[in-house]
Design an enzyme around this catalytic site. Structure first.
Site, PDB file in Angstrom:
ATOM      1  N   CYS A  44     -15.024 -52.204 -20.937  1.00 31.53           N
ATOM      2  CA  CYS A  44     -15.052 -53.403 -21.773  1.00 31.53           C
ATOM      3  C   CYS A  44     -14.070 -54.460 -21.227  1.00 31.53           C
ATOM      4  CB  CYS A  44     -14.812 -53.019 -23.235  1.00 31.53           C
ATOM      5  SG  CYS A  44     -15.396 -54.286 -24.357  1.00 31.53           S
ATOM      6  N   HIS A  73     -17.265 -48.634 -25.086  1.00 26.60           N
ATOM      7  CA  HIS A  73     -16.210 -47.624 -25.174  1.00 26.60           C
ATOM      8  C   HIS A  73     -16.871 -46.258 -25.392  1.00 26.60           C
ATOM      9  CE1 HIS A  73     -12.666 -50.347 -26.164  1.00 26.60           C
ATOM     10  NE2 HIS A  73     -13.689 -51.166 -26.266  1.00 26.60           N
ATOM     11  N   GLU A 105     -14.367 -43.469 -25.531  1.00 27.20           N
ATOM     12  CA  GLU A 105     -13.196 -42.658 -25.858  1.00 27.20           C
ATOM     13  C   GLU A 105     -12.926 -42.590 -27.361  1.00 27.20           C
ATOM     14  OE1 GLU A 105     -13.266 -45.598 -24.521  1.00 27.20           O
ATOM     15  OE2 GLU A 105     -11.774 -46.862 -25.484  1.00 27.20           O
TER      16      GLU A 105
HETATM   17  N1  GLN Z   1     -13.772 -59.354 -25.734  1.00 26.23           N
HETATM   18  C1  GLN Z   1     -12.641 -58.673 -25.171  1.00 26.23           C
HETATM   19  C2  GLN Z   1     -12.133 -59.436 -23.936  1.00 26.23           C
HETATM   20  O1  GLN Z   1     -12.705 -60.386 -23.516  1.00 26.23           O
HETATM   21  C3  GLN Z   1     -13.030 -57.243 -24.765  1.00 26.23           C
HETATM   22  C4  GLN Z   1     -13.166 -56.376 -25.995  1.00 26.23           C
HETATM   23  C5  GLN Z   1     -12.963 -54.901 -25.737  1.00 26.23           C
HETATM   24  O2  GLN Z   1     -12.393 -54.488 -24.742  1.00 26.23           O
HETATM   25  N2  GLN Z   1     -13.408 -54.083 -26.660  1.00 26.23           N
HETATM   26  O3  GLN Z   1     -11.126 -59.076 -23.402  1.00 26.23           O
END
Ligand code: GLN
Length: 194
Positions: A79, A175, A177
């Site tokens: 992410c 994610h 985890e």
């Molecule tokens: N939207 C977040 C970002 O741009 C990422 C969100 C996440 O890692 N769950 O950093």
């Protein structure tokens, strides 16, 4: 000697990775400094807030060191971590480490309130796993490529890729985890044993 998996340790979803790695009998280390990076065999860039993590990476002059690290050692961006690892970032645009030939379009899957969890299939796992999308980016393949390794898609959701690898660099928009799901960690640990 047994391996140590690093987790970028400035901010974000760090503890659940530590718990899963410990449950698999693998040592982990929070990585914040060049000295800590030098002690690990693989690195997880966790979910969290990519803008904040980038600030810390700059503060500790870590970007060139992680780029060098990822030439030979496994790295898994999750992410916000995938956003940091991408070659290009938009919505809004920001700097990145340029480790994998993808574009990350931030917050594509909506706001925090739009977070959802769903079963996904990954091409190298036998069973579907539960994945959480939390302000997740859209990841897409980028041309032209800077990395000569083939870019692979391992999972998609509604026709959009959600998990890429290029050599030993992984980037996923979701994610795993948070659900105590160890299957992907197992594979990542195997990568770092090769
Ligand atoms: N939207 C977040 C970002 O741009 C990422 C969100 C996440 O890692 N769950 O950093």
């Amino acid at each position: 000697m047994s391996q140590t998996i690093g987790i970028l340790g400035y901010q974000g979803c760090i503890e659940p990775h530590e718990a899963i790695l410990a449950s698999l009998g693998v040592r982990s280390l929070r990585v914040r400094t060049p000295e800590e990076l030098a002690r690990v065999d693989a690195l997880i860039l966790p979910g969290g807030e990519s803008t904040t993590m980038l600030r810390f990476l700059k503060l500790h002059a870590m970007a060139p060191l992680i780029r060098e690290f990822a030439k030979t050692k496994p790295l898994w961006g999750i992410c916000a971590g995938a956003i940091i690892a991408a070659s290009e970032v938009c919505n809004p645009s920001q700097d990145s480490l340029k480790l994998i030939d993808i574009v990350a379009h931030r917050n594509f899957y909506g706001s925090q309130l739009d977070s959802f969890s769903t079963q996904i299939e990954i091409d190298f796992l036998e069973r579907p796993i539960e994945a959480q999308f939390i302000r997740a980016p859209l990841l897409s393949a980028m041309q032209p490529r800077v990395n000569s390794e083939p870019l692979r898609v391992h999972a998609s959701l509604s026709g959009q890729p959600i998990f890429f690898s290029q050599g030993h660099v992984w980037a996923c928009s979701f994610h795993v985890e948070l659900g105590d799901e160890p299957a992907l960690h197992r594979h990542f640990i195997e990568l770092s044993r090769r």
